[in-house]
Design an enzyme around this catalytic site. Structure first.
Site, PDB file in Angstrom:
ATOM      1  N   HIS A  84      36.739  39.777  35.754  1.00 27.61           N
ATOM      2  CA  HIS A  84      36.281  38.527  36.377  1.00 27.61           C
ATOM      3  C   HIS A  84      34.879  38.726  36.907  1.00 27.61           C
ATOM      4  O   HIS A  84      34.706  38.921  38.115  1.00 27.61           O
ATOM      5  CB  HIS A  84      37.250  38.149  37.508  1.00 27.61           C
ATOM      6  CG  HIS A  84      37.108  36.726  37.962  1.00 27.61           C
ATOM      7  ND1 HIS A  84      36.102  36.308  38.802  1.00 27.61           N
ATOM      8  CD2 HIS A  84      37.856  35.637  37.705  1.00 27.61           C
ATOM      9  CE1 HIS A  84      36.243  35.023  39.057  1.00 27.61           C
ATOM     10  NE2 HIS A  84      37.296  34.575  38.404  1.00 27.61           N
ATOM     11  N   PHE A  85      33.812  38.705  36.134  1.00 26.98           N
ATOM     12  CA  PHE A  85      33.829  38.545  34.679  1.00 26.98           C
ATOM     13  C   PHE A  85      32.953  39.655  34.090  1.00 26.98           C
ATOM     14  O   PHE A  85      32.025  40.092  34.778  1.00 26.98           O
ATOM     15  CB  PHE A  85      33.261  37.183  34.268  1.00 26.98           C
ATOM     16  CG  PHE A  85      34.054  36.008  34.741  1.00 26.98           C
ATOM     17  CD1 PHE A  85      35.216  35.637  34.072  1.00 26.98           C
ATOM     18  CD2 PHE A  85      33.637  35.278  35.840  1.00 26.98           C
ATOM     19  CE1 PHE A  85      35.925  34.524  34.497  1.00 26.98           C
ATOM     20  CE2 PHE A  85      34.367  34.172  36.260  1.00 26.98           C
ATOM     21  CZ  PHE A  85      35.515  33.794  35.596  1.00 26.98           C
TER      22      PHE A  85
END
Lengths: 153, 94
Positions: free
Chosen positions: A38-39
């Protein structure tokens, strides 16, 4: 802040029981497995973990107000706003306030502030119930001591 | 219908999928209107705020669970309105 352990707060810096408010501090770690997903190439604290951070600040305020006799369980949030990205290394202030003390429940508002800017806010409801397990109560006591607002003993 | 009933019916319809026209004084919140415990907390919050009271929901639940009173005493709309009126009157008298 230790994301993998759901330890979202580093310290409680102020509790005003008469005003039913709490302020806490936390710094986002520079590295965490959470950021691998993420991410990739654009690490951000997930919104759901920011909501959890506000819930924990609200929960510790309720624990303080009930002298650790009731466990607050997150029941709902009708409103959560994520206004800005929160990145690794960000210093965060978390402010929580009880806006309604019901019978067996409480309604809270909270916000996370980074260098004077509100990055997210939410209104949340909690059920207040007797501790369902002594281990949980001990854990909460232990966390209260770690956060610096519960004396040893 | 009383002003309390109108306000409670409005709160129920605004916070659940129940149509205001389906809410009757004899409607049981859980059995007839399908309101679960979480939805009831939302209603309790809205009612507390609207009337400036704190409904003693925990005491009510304990009384029902212990078998001291039937749930209709608190959780039928007309009964709930009477409880609200009594709490408002007690607050005014205090």
């Amino acid at each position: 802040m230790r994301l993998e352990y759901f330890q979202m707060l580093d310290a409680v810096v102020e509790i005003d029981r008469s005003a039913a408010t709490l302020k806490a501090a936390s710094r986002v770690p520079l590295g965490s497995p959470v950021f691998e997903g993420h991410f990739p190439g654009h690490p951000l604290v997930p919104g759901v973990l920011l909501l959890e951070t506000m819930a924990q600040a609200s929960g510790y305020l309720l624990l303080a107000l009930t002298t650790f006799q009731r466990m607050p369980f997150f029941a709902n949030s009708k409103s959560a706003n994520f206004r800005s990205f929160v990145r690794p290394g960000d210093p965060l202030e978390i402010a929580a306030k009880r806006i309604h003390a019901g019978s067996g429940y409480a309604v809270m508002s909270a916000q996370i502030i980074r260098e004077g800017e509100c990055v997210c806010d939410a209104q949340m409801m909690f059920r207040l119930v007797p501790f369902p397990a002594p281990e949980l109560q001990q854990h909460v006591f232990s966390e209260g001591r770690r956060l610096g607002f519960l004396e040893e003993g | 219908m009383s002003a309390t009933f109108d306000a409670v019916a409005e709160i129920i319809s605004a916070n659940t999928d129940v149509s205001e026209s389906d809410i009757k004084p004899e409607s049981h919140l859980m059995r007839d209107l399908g309101i679960d415990s979480l939805a009831f907390l939302d209603l309790a919050f809205e009612i507390d705020q609207r009337f400036g009271i704190q409904m003693p929901v925990e005491d009510w639940m304990q009384s029902v669970n212990q078998g001291d009173v039937e749930s209709e005493e608190f959780f039928v709309v007309g009964s709930l309105c009477r409880q609200i009126d009594a709490l408002v009157a007690a607050k005014v008298a205090a």
